[in-house]
Design a protein around this motif. Structure first.
Motif, mmCIF file in Angstrom:
data_model
loop_
_atom_site.group_PDB
_atom_site.id
_atom_site.type_symbol
_atom_site.label_atom_id
_atom_site.label_comp_id
_atom_site.label_asym_id
_atom_site.label_seq_id
_atom_site.Cartn_x
_atom_site.Cartn_y
_atom_site.Cartn_z
ATOM 1 N N ARG A 111 0.667 -1.216 -0.027
ATOM 2 C CA ARG A 111 -0.125 -0.337 0.681
ATOM 3 C C ARG A 111 1.489 1.145 -0.100
ATOM 4 O O ARG A 111 1.927 1.354 0.568
ATOM 5 N N ILE A 112 0.556 2.221 -0.826
ATOM 6 C CA ILE A 112 0.825 3.978 -1.517
ATOM 7 C C ILE A 112 -0.120 4.103 -1.062
ATOM 8 O O ILE A 112 -0.982 4.509 -1.545
ATOM 9 N N GLU A 113 0.164 5.681 0.370
ATOM 10 C CA GLU A 113 -0.938 6.762 -0.192
ATOM 11 C C GLU A 113 -0.759 7.942 -0.455
ATOM 12 O O GLU A 113 0.165 8.573 0.229
ATOM 13 N N PRO A 114 -0.222 8.657 -1.143
ATOM 14 C CA PRO A 114 0.392 9.737 -1.761
ATOM 15 C C PRO A 114 -0.933 10.689 -1.038
ATOM 16 O O PRO A 114 -1.512 10.605 -0.843
ATOM 17 N N CYS A 115 -0.146 11.975 -0.591
ATOM 18 C CA CYS A 115 -0.038 12.843 -0.005
ATOM 19 C C CYS A 115 0.669 14.054 -0.457
ATOM 20 O O CYS A 115 1.546 13.769 -1.000
ATOM 21 N N ILE A 116 -0.279 15.653 -0.009
ATOM 22 C CA ILE A 116 0.818 16.650 -0.339
ATOM 23 C C ILE A 116 1.877 17.209 1.166
ATOM 24 O O ILE A 116 0.870 16.796 1.878
ATOM 25 N N ILE A 117 2.264 17.897 -0.004
ATOM 26 C CA ILE A 117 3.043 18.699 1.379
ATOM 27 C C ILE A 117 3.546 20.415 0.622
ATOM 28 O O ILE A 117 4.533 19.211 -0.460
ATOM 29 N N VAL A 118 3.331 21.099 0.982
ATOM 30 C CA VAL A 118 2.793 22.269 0.766
ATOM 31 C C VAL A 118 3.510 23.792 1.319
ATOM 32 O O VAL A 118 3.119 23.801 2.434
ATOM 33 N N LEU A 119 4.710 24.266 0.528
ATOM 34 C CA LEU A 119 5.319 25.667 1.761
ATOM 35 C C LEU A 119 4.614 26.817 0.557
ATOM 36 O O LEU A 119 4.837 26.614 -0.795
ATOM 37 N N SER B 101 -6.324 15.642 -9.004
ATOM 38 C CA SER B 101 -4.882 15.153 -9.369
ATOM 39 C C SER B 101 -3.672 16.250 -8.088
ATOM 40 O O SER B 101 -4.733 16.608 -7.414
ATOM 41 N N ALA B 102 -2.587 16.247 -7.898
ATOM 42 C CA ALA B 102 -1.681 16.192 -6.604
ATOM 43 C C ALA B 102 -1.826 17.802 -6.430
ATOM 44 O O ALA B 102 -2.034 18.159 -5.635
ATOM 45 N N GLU B 103 -2.010 19.071 -7.272
ATOM 46 C CA GLU B 103 -2.067 20.363 -7.662
ATOM 47 C C GLU B 103 -3.987 20.795 -6.659
ATOM 48 O O GLU B 103 -3.601 21.414 -6.227
ATOM 49 N N HIS B 104 -4.179 19.152 -7.632
ATOM 50 C CA HIS B 104 -6.277 20.309 -7.037
ATOM 51 C C HIS B 104 -5.542 19.791 -5.411
ATOM 52 O O HIS B 104 -6.476 20.618 -4.874
ATOM 53 N N ALA B 105 -4.740 18.901 -5.155
ATOM 54 C CA ALA B 105 -5.110 18.866 -3.729
ATOM 55 C C ALA B 105 -4.592 20.001 -2.776
ATOM 56 O O ALA B 105 -4.818 19.871 -1.265
ATOM 57 N N VAL B 106 -3.288 20.713 -3.496
ATOM 58 C CA VAL B 106 -2.567 21.484 -2.568
ATOM 59 C C VAL B 106 -3.490 22.705 -2.495
ATOM 60 O O VAL B 106 -3.683 22.941 -1.410
ATOM 61 N N ALA B 107 -4.313 23.029 -3.404
ATOM 62 C CA ALA B 107 -5.187 23.788 -3.635
ATOM 63 C C ALA B 107 -5.992 23.979 -2.756
ATOM 64 O O ALA B 107 -6.497 24.892 -1.607
ATOM 65 N N ARG B 108 -6.831 22.856 -2.184
ATOM 66 C CA ARG B 108 -7.991 22.475 -1.452
ATOM 67 C C ARG B 108 -7.392 22.198 -0.296
ATOM 68 O O ARG B 108 -8.507 23.153 0.424
ATOM 69 N N GLU B 109 -6.440 21.695 -0.238
ATOM 70 C CA GLU B 109 -5.750 21.629 1.255
ATOM 71 C C GLU B 109 -5.447 22.944 1.681
ATOM 72 O O GLU B 109 -6.200 23.470 3.388
ATOM 73 N N ILE B 110 -4.780 24.149 1.318
ATOM 74 C CA ILE B 110 -4.453 25.128 1.598
ATOM 75 C C ILE B 110 -5.477 25.877 2.261
ATOM 76 O O ILE B 110 -5.684 26.814 2.843
ATOM 77 N N PHE B 111 -6.511 25.751 1.005
ATOM 78 C CA PHE B 111 -7.799 26.140 1.816
ATOM 79 C C PHE B 111 -8.460 26.404 2.440
ATOM 80 O O PHE B 111 -9.102 27.109 3.096
ATOM 81 N N LYS C 153 -1.443 30.633 -5.844
ATOM 82 C CA LYS C 153 -1.374 30.518 -7.522
ATOM 83 C C LYS C 153 0.186 30.027 -7.616
ATOM 84 O O LYS C 153 1.085 30.001 -6.550
ATOM 85 N N ASN C 154 0.845 29.182 -8.973
ATOM 86 C CA ASN C 154 1.694 28.639 -9.306
ATOM 87 C C ASN C 154 2.434 27.708 -8.636
ATOM 88 O O ASN C 154 3.035 27.463 -7.892
ATOM 89 N N ILE C 155 1.696 26.641 -8.141
ATOM 90 C CA ILE C 155 1.875 25.055 -7.358
ATOM 91 C C ILE C 155 2.701 24.972 -8.062
ATOM 92 O O ILE C 155 2.302 24.739 -9.891
ATOM 93 N N GLN C 156 3.419 24.637 -7.640
ATOM 94 C CA GLN C 156 4.912 24.086 -8.144
ATOM 95 C C GLN C 156 5.769 22.979 -7.864
ATOM 96 O O GLN C 156 5.574 22.436 -6.769
ATOM 97 N N TYR C 157 5.215 21.385 -8.652
ATOM 98 C CA TYR C 157 6.182 20.794 -8.167
ATOM 99 C C TYR C 157 7.648 20.485 -7.824
ATOM 100 O O TYR C 157 8.834 20.826 -8.620
ATOM 101 N N ARG C 158 8.185 19.991 -6.332
ATOM 102 C CA ARG C 158 9.706 20.307 -5.819
ATOM 103 C C ARG C 158 9.901 18.868 -5.407
ATOM 104 O O ARG C 158 11.861 18.990 -6.106
ATOM 105 N N GLY C 159 9.515 18.070 -5.147
ATOM 106 C CA GLY C 159 10.308 16.203 -4.953
ATOM 107 C C GLY C 159 8.947 15.312 -3.826
ATOM 108 O O GLY C 159 8.516 15.684 -3.989
ATOM 109 N N SER C 160 9.884 14.477 -3.893
ATOM 110 C CA SER C 160 8.968 13.348 -3.333
ATOM 111 C C SER C 160 10.125 12.651 -2.176
ATOM 112 O O SER C 160 11.264 12.808 -2.227
#
Ligand SMILES: [Zn+2]
Length: 249
Positions: free
Chosen positions: A126-134, A166-176, A184-191
């Motif tokens: 099992r792998i559960e994808p998560c986002i983490i955002v600065l 999508s991961a980007e959608h999750a980023v915007a949703r979690e922050i909000f 804006k300008n959501i950029q992937y940096r690494g995993s």
């Protein structure tokens, strides 16, 4: 290089000098302590002893949090092997029965997987994808104190990716959801693998667009804009949160 890992909950057992135990020590360790699972994987060179308790270790061993071991070892191969060991251990103890028909699963003869002897469905770790955002606002960065985990530090916004996103959608949703801010300008940096129990952390940066901080009280006890060079207590080196906060990725 083959390495031996003795794991118990979120901790790793080391020799008193801080090195990993030898395979020859497994027999005594598992005789003295309750065994959860033993397995090995040839292609990644890991031998893994999972314990359900490590209370009966003698003074020639010490038990430390895996997060601490991770922070103090910057060897990428050891880090990968330890997290591979932890991920597979978590999966092996939790995925013993078929989700479709309830039969006890067999080891797959070729793959790192299990197969149902009755309906032949195959189950993978099992792998559960998560986002983490600065989130940045000019020279400032947004850090938050969470109510459920690591309450003593300020960290990045993070959360699970939900079905259909999508991961980007999750980023915007979690922050909000957690802070009331639009970005804006959501950029992937690494995993980074983070098997506590099964996360794959996908790291992003995002720029503040609009809104005032309104905390989601169930998730966050505080969130503030900080100077990058004058942060409060924050995640340990090596973690993707640390790398994001300190501009390493
Ligand atoms: Zn089945």
């Amino acid at each position: 290089m083959d390495r031996c890992f003795v794991l118990c909950d979120s901790n790793i057992v080391l020799k008193a000098d801080g090195s990993l135990p030898e395979f020859s020590e497994f027999e005594k360790i598992k005789t003295d302590n309750p065994l959860l699972e033993y397995f090995e994987e040839k292609n990644t060179g890991i031998k893994v002893l999972g314990l359900s308790s490590a209370e009966k270790l003698d003074a020639s061993y010490k038990v430390i949090p895996m997060r601490e071991f991770f922070a103090e070892n910057d060897d990428e191969t050891i880090r990968f092997q330890m997290f591979r060991a932890k991920s597979l251990l978590n999966w092996r103890v939790s995925a013993k029965f078929c989700q479709f028909c309830g039969q006890k699963l067999d080891e797959h003869p070729l793959l790192t997987a299990r197969i149902c002897p009755s309906c032949k469905n195959v189950f993978f770790p099992r792998i559960e994808p998560c986002i983490i955002v600065l989130v940045t606002k000019g020279e400032k960065i947004l850090l938050a104190r969470h109510t459920q985990r690591n309450q003593d530090i300020y960290a990045c916004i993070a959360g699970f990716i939900e079905a259909g996103e999508s991961a980007e959608h999750a980023v915007a949703r979690e922050i909000f959801e957690e802070t009331g801010l639009r970005v804006k300008n959501i950029q992937y940096r690494g995993s980074q693998s983070w098997p506590f129990p099964a996360q794959l952390m996908l790291g992003f940066t995002a720029e503040y667009e609009s809104g005032d901080i309104v905390l989601q009280k169930e998730e966050l006890s505080d969130a503030q804009w900080f100077d990058r060079n004058n942060c409060p207590a924050s995640p340990k080196p090596g973690s993707i949160a640390y790398q994001l906060i300190h501009g390493e990725i």
